[in-house]
Design an enzyme around this catalytic site. Sequence first.
Site, PDB file in Angstrom:
ATOM      1  CG  ASN A 135      -0.485  -0.076   2.495  1.00  0.00           C
ATOM      2  OD1 ASN A 135       0.668  -0.482   2.673  1.00  0.00           O
ATOM      3  ND2 ASN A 135      -1.254   0.320   3.482  1.00  0.00           N
ATOM      4  CB  SER A 211      -3.360  -9.125   6.465  1.00  0.00           C
ATOM      5  OG  SER A 211      -2.621 -10.285   6.150  1.00  0.00           O
ATOM      6  CD  GLU A 232       3.963  -1.002  13.214  1.00  0.00           C
ATOM      7  OE1 GLU A 232       2.751  -0.778  13.389  1.00  0.00           O
ATOM      8  OE2 GLU A 232       4.853  -0.504  13.914  1.00  0.00           O
ATOM      9  CG  LEU A 233      -0.170  -7.235  12.490  1.00  0.00           C
ATOM     10  CD1 LEU A 233      -0.641  -8.394  13.337  1.00  0.00           C
ATOM     11  CD2 LEU A 233       0.620  -7.732  11.296  1.00  0.00           C
ATOM     12  CB  CYS A 266      -2.557   0.221   8.493  1.00  0.00           C
ATOM     13  SG  CYS A 266      -1.172   1.341   8.570  1.00  0.00           S
TER      14      CYS A 266
HETATM   15  P1  NAP Z   1      -0.758  -9.169   3.431  1.00  0.00           P
HETATM   16  O1  NAP Z   1      -1.535 -10.000   2.505  1.00  0.00           O
HETATM   17  O2  NAP Z   1      -0.607  -9.621   4.823  1.00  0.00           O
HETATM   18  O3  NAP Z   1       0.685  -9.010   2.763  1.00  0.00           O
HETATM   19  C1  NAP Z   1       1.721  -8.306   3.393  1.00  0.00           C
HETATM   20  C2  NAP Z   1       3.030  -9.003   3.113  1.00  0.00           C
HETATM   21  O4  NAP Z   1       3.035 -10.257   3.797  1.00  0.00           O
HETATM   22  C3  NAP Z   1       3.254  -9.330   1.644  1.00  0.00           C
HETATM   23  O5  NAP Z   1       4.620  -9.234   1.374  1.00  0.00           O
HETATM   24  C4  NAP Z   1       2.789 -10.771   1.549  1.00  0.00           C
HETATM   25  O6  NAP Z   1       3.352 -11.448   0.456  1.00  0.00           O
HETATM   26  C5  NAP Z   1       3.255 -11.317   2.865  1.00  0.00           C
HETATM   27  N1  NAP Z   1       2.522 -12.465   3.368  1.00  0.00           N
HETATM   28  C6  NAP Z   1       1.192 -12.716   3.265  1.00  0.00           C
HETATM   29  N2  NAP Z   1       0.895 -13.844   3.922  1.00  0.00           N
HETATM   30  C7  NAP Z   1       2.041 -14.323   4.433  1.00  0.00           C
HETATM   31  C8  NAP Z   1       2.383 -15.466   5.216  1.00  0.00           C
HETATM   32  N3  NAP Z   1       1.472 -16.345   5.600  1.00  0.00           N
HETATM   33  N4  NAP Z   1       3.666 -15.644   5.560  1.00  0.00           N
HETATM   34  C9  NAP Z   1       4.605 -14.759   5.186  1.00  0.00           C
HETATM   35  N5  NAP Z   1       4.353 -13.665   4.454  1.00  0.00           N
HETATM   36  C10 NAP Z   1       3.087 -13.440   4.088  1.00  0.00           C
HETATM   37  O7  NAP Z   1      -1.287  -7.692   3.520  1.00  0.00           O
HETATM   38  P2  NAP Z   1      -1.684  -6.748   2.318  1.00  0.00           P
HETATM   39  O8  NAP Z   1      -3.014  -7.136   1.843  1.00  0.00           O
HETATM   40  O9  NAP Z   1      -0.580  -6.664   1.328  1.00  0.00           O
HETATM   41  O10 NAP Z   1      -1.716  -5.332   3.072  1.00  0.00           O
HETATM   42  C11 NAP Z   1      -2.845  -4.860   3.664  1.00  0.00           C
HETATM   43  C12 NAP Z   1      -2.819  -5.078   5.164  1.00  0.00           C
HETATM   44  O11 NAP Z   1      -1.651  -4.484   5.731  1.00  0.00           O
HETATM   45  C13 NAP Z   1      -3.986  -4.387   5.841  1.00  0.00           C
HETATM   46  O12 NAP Z   1      -4.489  -5.217   6.843  1.00  0.00           O
HETATM   47  C14 NAP Z   1      -3.341  -3.146   6.434  1.00  0.00           C
HETATM   48  O13 NAP Z   1      -4.056  -2.575   7.492  1.00  0.00           O
HETATM   49  C15 NAP Z   1      -2.018  -3.659   6.846  1.00  0.00           C
HETATM   50  N6  NAP Z   1      -1.066  -2.573   7.017  1.00  0.00           N
HETATM   51  C16 NAP Z   1      -0.629  -2.271   8.269  1.00  0.00           C
HETATM   52  C17 NAP Z   1       0.237  -1.206   8.472  1.00  0.00           C
HETATM   53  C18 NAP Z   1       0.722  -0.837   9.843  1.00  0.00           C
HETATM   54  O14 NAP Z   1       1.696  -0.099   9.922  1.00  0.00           O
HETATM   55  N7  NAP Z   1       0.119  -1.299  10.915  1.00  0.00           N
HETATM   56  C19 NAP Z   1       0.667  -0.472   7.379  1.00  0.00           C
HETATM   57  C20 NAP Z   1       0.201  -0.810   6.109  1.00  0.00           C
HETATM   58  C21 NAP Z   1      -0.659  -1.866   5.945  1.00  0.00           C
HETATM   59  P3  NAP Z   1       2.512 -11.765  -0.877  1.00  0.00           P
HETATM   60  O15 NAP Z   1       2.165 -10.458  -1.499  1.00  0.00           O
HETATM   61  O16 NAP Z   1       3.448 -12.581  -1.687  1.00  0.00           O
HETATM   62  O17 NAP Z   1       1.292 -12.524  -0.428  1.00  0.00           O
END
Ligand code: NAP
Length: 458
Positions: A135, A211, A232-233, A266
């Site tokens: 994002n 996530s 940071e979820l 997020c």
């Molecule tokens: P995501 O699906 O969790 O992906 C984030 C990263 O994790 C990607 O590099 C993804 O790789 C990897 N990943 C996914 N599942 C994994 C697993 N089981 N094991 C290891 N790595 C894994 O999240 P997203 O959809 O890209 O981003 C949106 C989420 O991020 C939202 O929930 C948002 O609120 C959160 N977010 C939080 C913050 C914060 O600072 N708290 C900031 C920004 C975003 P792949 O792409 O290869 O699946």
Amino acid sequence: MAIATINPTTGSTEQTFEAHDAAEVERRIAEAQAAFVALKSTTYAQRGEWMRATAEILEAEVDDVARMVTIEMGKPLGQSKGEVLKCAKNMRFYADHAEEFLADEKLDDPSSVNASSAWTRYEPLGVVLAVMPWNYPLWQVVRFAAPALMAGNTGLLKHASNVPQSALYLDTVFERGGFPVGSFRTLLIGSREVAAVIEDSRVKAVTLTGSEPAGRSVASIAGAAIKKAVLELGGSDPFIVMPSADLEKAAETAVKARTSNNGQSCIAGKRFLAHTDIYDEFARLFAEKMAALKVGDPLDDATEVGPLATESGRDELAELVDDAVAKGATVLTGGTAPDRPGFFYEPTVVSGLTDDMRLVMEEAFGPVATLYRVADREEALKIANQTTFGLSSAVWTNDADDEAFFVKSLDAGAVFINGMTVSYPELPFGGIKDSGYGRELAAPGIREFCNLKTVWKG
Ligand code: NAP
């Protein structure tokens, strides 16, 4: 998931990339380890010089890099430029402050521990893996990488599979600024390959922004390997509007808080809680301003809201709204995906929410706001705190009593009064509950991946 740039504005695949095989991953981890040995013995002044040079590269390349980001994940071009420049600012911030944040601390009265002197010092841990989301494809990475490298750590990046061009840009930019080769390395791998990297003995810690399911998985692998993790979820931040607030300003900021980055932040305000005395007026202003946003091609300067980054993200958002509507919610504006190519969804405001709706408990990752009428501050607090998330929060009030009440009682990593949540290099950032643990930015951010070593001298 394929590692590819799929332009969310058109839906067409721009470029696909071969994943790194096991031998290439091994080569890159070895490089990061060798770079750590070199980097940890350099001075803050030297690292600061390289970090400032890296910031200069970003600033010089801002136009091209911003365009790449917009094509890759769809945010309006002006916001992509802002992201690039914010990365440069963060690099300078840590170049200026790392030494002070990591300075030795002497115990005032060493005789209390039977010592002639005693102090603590911060030392880098080594190679740190960063698993990052799409994002803010540069900012999320740089807010980890700038302090990590300034502390003397080196970084490995497993970026989201839909932003490979951003990932590859970051693979070389620190080296181009002068850092030893391998100080920051991108691994083009899928999420299934992450466990083996965390378990590698040369990797000392992991940070994940993403996530909740990804966080749970990575944290349990790190836990089993006894390695530090920062998470940071997700978030479902409340944005509370009380009767004493400046309503026009609150509504204007609410729109920005919900739709900045096409609603995929997020820390976006996601649930809007308006006191019953001003609810009708706030609802009118908010819905009007959401409806007036210009949705379109993010490369067009006039566009305020671009597409969602992925087709699945757009479809999941639509499902949340459809589920709420089927259970009796009212759509004040938006509520559909426009009939055009790409992954667009209209800026939407939904009211009349009940607890059986998925939109109430899940994170809406797109330009969809939920709006609640609350009788008093106690009810606002109850709804604000009822999700499993606890990232940030915003309160609009000019009443000192209300302000003190919310600052003390909101279950969140931050409270912003009369504003919207924004991350700043100067302020610690992070959540509680299912939003994760650990802090990024400011002094706590650079200390997360350091060994705090105690020294006692007799
Ligand atoms: P995501 O699906 O969790 O992906 C984030 C990263 O994790 C990607 O590099 C993804 O790789 C990897 N990943 C996914 N599942 C994994 C697993 N089981 N094991 C290891 N790595 C894994 O999240 P997203 O959809 O890209 O981003 C949106 C989420 O991020 C939202 O929930 C948002 O609120 C959160 N977010 C939080 C913050 C914060 O600072 N708290 C900031 C920004 C975003 P792949 O792409 O290869 O699946």
